[in-house]
Design an enzyme around this catalytic site. Structure first.
Site, PDB file in Angstrom:
ATOM      1  N   ARG A 245       0.865  -1.173   0.000  1.00 12.97           N
ATOM      2  CA  ARG A 245       0.000   0.000   0.000  1.00 12.97           C
ATOM      3  C   ARG A 245       0.905   1.227   0.000  1.00 12.97           C
ATOM      4  O   ARG A 245       1.956   1.246   0.659  1.00 12.97           O
ATOM      5  CB  ARG A 245      -0.887   0.043   1.253  1.00 12.97           C
ATOM      6  N   ARG A 275      -7.005   9.066   8.071  1.00 14.46           N
ATOM      7  CA  ARG A 275      -6.722   9.835   9.286  1.00 14.46           C
ATOM      8  C   ARG A 275      -6.173  11.207   8.931  1.00 14.46           C
ATOM      9  O   ARG A 275      -5.733  11.443   7.807  1.00 14.46           O
ATOM     10  CB  ARG A 275      -5.742   9.084  10.205  1.00 14.46           C
ATOM     11  N   GLU A 298      -4.633  11.754   5.114  1.00  9.18           N
ATOM     12  CA  GLU A 298      -3.928  10.561   4.616  1.00  9.18           C
ATOM     13  C   GLU A 298      -4.860   9.627   3.850  1.00  9.18           C
ATOM     14  O   GLU A 298      -5.891   9.210   4.361  1.00  9.18           O
ATOM     15  CB  GLU A 298      -3.315   9.843   5.827  1.00  9.18           C
TER      16      GLU A 298
END
Ligand code: UDP
Length: 380
Positions: A245, A275, A298
């Site tokens: 990721r 977040r 994020e």
């Protein structure tokens, strides 16, 4: 011996220093213009806030050797990480503790009552086979759906039934009001950022640092290479690409305080980000010095060929691919793979440093004894 160390993150710096101190000649290279890998931090020019450029990194450890080691290279200030999470329009405390449970279920239970209350909600699995089973086994369906299902789908791009139980095992469940995110005895932030610490580790005789240099472009000869880059990249992705990721950060600045804490998780799936990090809260000793604040929203997505790898996914098919690379690495001569990317594992900073210190010890001993240097010091 002359070593090339690829990558100037914690793994490369710690091993490089150990070898240089033992009298070997060491060249540390990194494609980036900065050291410290994804721990790199620098002051934001507009606000003056120390910013975790590649997302939040919080140092915590129970390892005495690691704690003593990092303190040699700069000043550390106590920092207790606390996380809050938004779900269904309310804010709660994470990891799940007695306050979270009481607020979420609108109760006023004591520890034992809450323990029995949660136990009655859980579904028992002898060996939870995946993230979802682990969650149902630990906290039951309501808390799982509120705090983990949406966030995990966003973070990993997968259904939690496709993810290993080990990801959730990183988080505790507490039946008291302790809301510290980590349970380790030593929790701290480097006063001048992680980059200063790694620079200091690299600053030693016998060690040359070359930034902006690609290993692929090197034509010098070395007795041995320590590679902390992605293992599949070293072998030109010949068995395919290991899944990671990557993260995108949307930077924004505000006057005064934005959210009043360092990290606020957004657990609902209809919020596209996972977040928001407000960096000045990572330096509580200086947070009042600033009129402004810098924050990162994020977003997580699958890591493409030109993206920065962050989290190894390690699904079953990737494990099979990894095994091929491990076999290939063991058959190759003159190279060892270390760290998060070299061994395709989720590693906290303290574990990375502990493994690098142990690798340094092993290397020095193996060379002294005239034994071959292995491809891995820790099996991936
Ligand atoms: N997690 C979640 N909701 C949260 C926090 C964490 O679902 O609010 C899950 C998510 O799958 C995450 C895992 O728990 O990947 C481990 O969390 P941790 O805080 O260790 O993640 P990191 O800070 O390393 O991204």
């Amino acid at each position: 011996m002359r070593f090339c160390i690829v990558g100037a993150g914690f793994s490369g710096a710690v091993i490089g220093r150990a070898l240089a101190e033992a009298g070997h000649r060491v060249l540390v290279i990194d494609t980036r213009k900065t050291v410290a890998g994804n721990c790199h931090s620098e002051r934001d020019v507009e606000t003056g806030v120390m910013t975790h450029v590649y997302g939040p990194h919080i140092f915590h450890t129970g390892n005495e050797r690691v704690w003593a080691y990092v303190q040699q290279f700069g000043e550390w200030a106590p920092y207790q990480h606390r996380v809050r999470a938004v779900t269904g329009g309310s804010v709660y405390s994470l990891p799940i503790n007695l306050l979270t449970i009481n607020q979420f279920f609108q109760k006023a239970m004591g520890p034992e009552e809450a323990r029995a209350f949660i136990a009655a909600k859980t579904q028992k699995f002898d060996q939870p086979a995946n993230f979802e089973e682990q969650a149902l086994n630990m906290i039951g369906p309501e808390l799982y759906q509120a705090f983990f299902l949406g966030y995990t789908r966003k973070q990993w791009g997968l259904d939690p039934r496709q993810l290993p139980a080990s990801i959730l095992k990183r988080l505790p469940l507490r039946f008291d009001y302790d809301d510290s995110y980590f349970a380790h005895p030593y929790q701290a932030m480097p006063k001048n950022g992680y980059t200063e610490i790694v620079k200091a580790i690299l600053d030693t005789p016998n060690l040359e640092l070359r930034l902006g240099a690609r290993f692929e472009d090197m034509d010098e000869k070395f007795a041995h290479v320590i590679y902390s880059g992605p293992i599949d990249r070293y072998f030109n992705h010949e068995f395919g690409r290991l899944g990671y990721r990557t993260l995108d950060f949307e930077t924004f600045r505000a006057r005064g305080d934005f959210q009043g804490t360092a990290v606020l998780n957004y657990c609902d799936e209809d919020v596209p980000f996972t977040r928001i990090t407000e960096h000045k809260y990572f330096a509580p000793w200086e947070k009042h010095n600033f009129g402004g604040t810098i924050c990162y929203r994020e977003f997580s997505r699958f890591c493409g060929a030109s993206d920065i790898p962050y989290y190894p996914i390690r699904q079953t098919d990737e494990e099979a691919m990894l095994n091929k690379y491990v076999g290939r690495a063991k058959a190759a001569n003159g190279v060892s793979f270390v760290g998060r990317l070299g061994s395709y594992r989720y590693l906290d900073m303290d574990v990375t440093i502990a493994e690098a210190l142990a690798a340094g010890d092993a290397l020095i001993q193996q060379i002294r004894d005239g034994r071959p240097i292995p491809a891995f010091f820790v099996e991936p």
